[in-house]
Design a protein around this motif. Structure first.
Motif, short mmCIF file in Angstrom:
data_model
loop_
_atom_site.label_atom_id
_atom_site.label_comp_id
_atom_site.label_asym_id
_atom_site.label_seq_id
_atom_site.Cartn_x
_atom_site.Cartn_y
_atom_site.Cartn_z
N SER A 202 -12.11 -42.04 25.93
CA SER A 202 -11.17 -42.96 26.58
C SER A 202 -11.86 -44.13 27.29
O SER A 202 -11.32 -45.24 27.31
CB SER A 202 -10.26 -42.21 27.55
N ASN A 203 -13.02 -43.90 27.87
CA ASN A 203 -13.72 -45.00 28.53
C ASN A 203 -14.20 -46.00 27.48
O ASN A 203 -14.03 -47.22 27.62
CB ASN A 203 -14.88 -44.42 29.35
N PHE A 204 -14.76 -45.46 26.40
CA PHE A 204 -15.26 -46.30 25.32
C PHE A 204 -14.12 -47.09 24.66
O PHE A 204 -14.18 -48.32 24.52
CB PHE A 204 -15.98 -45.43 24.30
N GLY B 7 6.64 -41.37 23.73
CA GLY B 7 6.92 -42.63 23.01
C GLY B 7 5.66 -43.47 22.86
O GLY B 7 5.40 -44.03 21.78
N GLN B 8 4.86 -43.54 23.90
CA GLN B 8 3.62 -44.33 23.82
C GLN B 8 2.60 -43.69 22.87
O GLN B 8 1.79 -44.39 22.26
CB GLN B 8 2.99 -44.49 25.22
N GLU B 9 2.66 -42.38 22.75
CA GLU B 9 1.71 -41.69 21.88
C GLU B 9 1.91 -42.09 20.42
O GLU B 9 0.94 -42.13 19.65
CB GLU B 9 1.89 -40.17 22.05
N VAL B 10 3.16 -42.40 20.04
CA VAL B 10 3.45 -42.68 18.63
C VAL B 10 3.84 -44.13 18.36
O VAL B 10 4.13 -44.50 17.22
CB VAL B 10 4.57 -41.75 18.10
N HIS C 274 -2.12 -42.38 23.98
CA HIS C 274 -1.60 -43.11 25.15
C HIS C 274 -2.66 -43.21 26.24
O HIS C 274 -2.69 -44.18 27.00
CB HIS C 274 -0.29 -42.50 25.68
N VAL C 275 -3.54 -42.22 26.32
CA VAL C 275 -4.60 -42.25 27.34
C VAL C 275 -5.57 -43.40 27.04
O VAL C 275 -5.93 -44.19 27.92
CB VAL C 275 -5.34 -40.90 27.39
N LEU C 276 -5.97 -43.49 25.76
CA LEU C 276 -6.90 -44.57 25.38
C LEU C 276 -6.24 -45.94 25.59
O LEU C 276 -6.89 -46.89 26.02
CB LEU C 276 -7.36 -44.40 23.93
N TRP D 214 -0.70 -53.10 28.19
CA TRP D 214 -1.76 -52.33 27.54
C TRP D 214 -1.79 -52.74 26.06
O TRP D 214 -0.76 -53.09 25.47
CB TRP D 214 -1.47 -50.84 27.64
N TYR D 215 -2.94 -52.63 25.45
CA TYR D 215 -3.11 -52.99 24.04
C TYR D 215 -3.18 -51.72 23.18
O TYR D 215 -3.97 -50.83 23.44
CB TYR D 215 -4.39 -53.81 23.88
#
Lengths: 454, 454
Positions: free
Chosen positions: A268-270, A56-59, A234-236, A18-19
């Motif tokens: 999130s889709n955008f 962790g992915q959130e930050v 993290h969702v985006l 993921w980017y």
């Protein structure tokens, strides 16, 4: 052979990382604040709600995050999704523009939501969580999480906004077919639900109430966690598989987008489609105009205030710096339920403030006109949400017709309308209005944004 | 990379010819007879209903028929469809069998029906026809023809069985979104509809009545023709794109099917998948067992009589030599509306009589049990019709588990259930029964088969 209609990748070309666009931004987005201390929230504050991996992915500030093999194995059920060249729509419009759409409706539940539901369920299962709770409004997120939980053997409990529960029985059946338990919200199984029902026995609910119920049901149970389908970093990031694939598909098409349009609710889709293109743009490798399209009835980017506000109506979440219409804003019941959210993802809001994307709002009648035109040429009946992107795409293509510009336009087609067809009936019978947000209503709801936090 | 989940072809691998299995059969199927003269019907008898190109395809003995470029251009919107290896289902069953499914739910309307709706609309448009009429029961065929007519600029008028019109509003909206006009049948716009309403004002309709209305509306109008979604030779031939693609995909998989199962109503989805494999079998290049699966409530192959009978209830069509339950048979309202037909395609009936395929019947509870198991492992919620094939597939896979045989099983997954979800609700809440056809009912309806024609 004839000119190509779609650009298909093999499953070994599903992105393996993921980017994280934050790594490439000139400055990071402002952090969420604890509403009591007004200090940035830390991992401990979030631990009752989310597994460590997602916190962790959130930050994280890493540019790329590896996608676990177990997640890739599930992505393979529908990914890579196709990129289409909309040749029949182009001909119908008589435009010299080249129109492309990246279609996420091929997922098991017909939208982009499983791209993040699957990793969220996976990380929870990996950390020994047995049960996930969530809320759902339009029903797309609830369906996606129900599918993901079935895949990893988790229990799934969904609070579906009462109005949606009653009007969209097919969504509830889909969730139950995947094994989830679905409660109408407000429900009598949580204290927050009972409190609302005591005061308003006939309440049709709201996303804010449903969030409160799902959070309340998860927080005290060490075996349970909560899952959110948009808004958070993290969702985006999970959704960037969309854009990474689209980049490879544009290589196949030997083309480069000049304009990218997508609809925005939580963002999130955008974000999923555009962040990889934004990376290329910031690196100077392409220069597309990137445009968020939102409903005129719920225009958080174009008319909201950029301020710290709560993510839910009841004020239980951390304060998020975002474009907001006020956390007690109740949008008109437009058919694009997935775009009826008072705020915009903090990350997307920040990127908008940096001037990296622009935004516009459209009324739903123009959206459905574009949706019907699309269905009758391309065959796919688009979900109400992406008709917003299509309306903007048609506008751009007709502008090209006037000027003669041969632009390449890329549109995010995040789902189909099979479970939202009554919206089309309302349009076709003339029973649809635009519900543009009035200044008075906006002013009133903005008054609820907490003062003195910046 | 991990073991493959799906086998994807590029759009230049869409078959460019349909396969006509009649060319390879040891003898041709018996011809349709004019009910008055009992002589084979000729092209002139059919000209008021069908365009010349389709009448020609109905009787051709050529092995292959070229697919027009204009049809291929539309096929490209969703074809080639994917072939999946159901690894997650295999693991859940603990079977050594390899399970594959060819998935037609990727079409714009979610089923295999557009494979023939598109060429039917094309040939009519090419011969200057301006309007097509048809009937629809479950709604899948009507949706497909509405989409195809939108594509070629034809008017489309659909008579939808009243019960389905009332219970499946989403189907009607889908047809209207594509621009079709939808009448509940019986309607007051045809003489046959009015005749029924005069006697039974509350009639919920039947496929037989709807056929009469659609035929009546087309036959006298030189600008109009009628279209049928299954049963006829040309319809089954158009569907062979499914099997031709699957053959190429099995090459990619480096595998060969030992057992092929598909559901049969009129026979077009099954024929479309299996005819190309049957060609290979008759040529000695492979030797799969080929098995038709039908509902225990409507078992035309396994319990019907092989005889000349009418294709519709009112007796307006030519006499067709087929496996029939009697043309006035009214099947119980099982959820697989696409399989509720009293007869089996004459071509498929003939092939069954030749011993080239076998058949079995299953009750709908077993079918939905297989459908739910499939949804929770593979993610796709199957339409009620292909759950019949899945039930047979699960049976076969569990037999392999007992015997240790490592068979390759190929299943026709002809569509998804997004517009049929109430059937799953009925199963999940325990409100579903099998409705097995009783001997008494069968005997009574077989009494209506015309005597003295063979």
């Amino acid at each position: 052979m004839a000119a190509r209609t779609k650009f298909v990748l093999d499953e070994d070309q599903i992105p393996t990382q993921w980017y994280n666009v934050i790594a490439d931004l000139p400055e990071p987005p402002p952090p969420p604040l604890h509403p009591g201390t007004l200090q940035p929230v830390g991992p401990d504050d979030l631990a009752p709600l989310f597994p460590q991996a997602l916190i962790g992915q959130e930050v994280t500030t890493e540019r790329y995050v590896d996608i676990p093999g177990e997640v890739l194995d599930v992505y393979r059920l529908w990914r890579p999704s196709p990129l289409y060249r909309a040749r029949r729509l182009e001909r119908a419009l008589g435009t010299p523009a080249r129109i492309y759409y990246k279609y996420e409706g091929v997922s098991p539940v017909g939208s982009h939501k499983p791209n993040t539901a699957v990793p969220q369920a996976y990380y929870n299962a990996a950390e020994g969580v047995g049960r996930l709770t969530t809320e759902t409004g339009a029903g797309q997120w609830g369906s996606a999480l129900a599918f993901a939980c079935a895949t990893f053997g988790l229990e799934c409990e969904v609070w579906q906004v009462r109005a949606s529960y009653d009007q969209k029985p097919y969504r509830k059946i889909m969730m139950e077919t995947f094994g989830a338990t679905v409660h109408p919200s407000p429900s009598d199984v949580t204290a927050s639900g009972r409190a609302v029902l005591a005061e308003h026995p006939d309440s049709t609910g709201s996303l804010g109430i449903a969030i409160s119920e799902a959070v309340e049901a998860a927080a005290p149970d060490p075996n349970a966690r909560y899952a959110l389908g948009s808004v958070l970093n993290h969702v985006l990031m999970h959704q960037t598989v969309i854009g990474e694939e689209a980049l490879k598909q544009f290589e196949l098409a030997e083309d480069v987008p000049d304009v990218i349009v997508g609809c925005t609710g939580g963002g999130s889709n955008f974000g999923g489609l555009v962040f990889p293109f934004l990376r290329e743009k910031m690196a100077g490798r392409m220069s597309p105009v990137i445009r968020a399209v939102e409903p005129a009835a719920c225009p958080s980017l174009t008319r909201g205030r950029y301020a710290y506000d709560f993510g839910d109506t009841a004020g239980l979440t951390p304060l998020l710096k975002m474009h907001t219409l006020g956390h007690d804003f109740i949008p008109d019941p437009i058919h694009a339920g997935g775009l009826r959210y008072h705020g915009m993802s903090p990350l997307m809001s920040h990127i908008y403030e940096l001037g990296l994307v622009d935004a516009m709002a459209v009324g739903q009648q123009d959206c459905f006109a574009a949706g019907v035109r699309f269905a009758r040429t391309e065959g796919i009946i688009p979900a109400p949400e992406p008709t917003h992107a299509l309306a903007a795409c048609v506008q751009e293509a007709l502008r090209c017709k006037e000027t003669g510009e041969e632009k390449a336009i890329l549109t995010a087609l995040c789902g189909h309308a099979h479970l939202d067809l009554p919206a089309y009936a309302a349009y076709l019978t003339g029973d649809m209005v635009d519900n543009e947000l009035s200044d008075t209503t906006l002013e009133a709801s903005l008054a609820g944004v907490p003062a003195g936090v910046s």
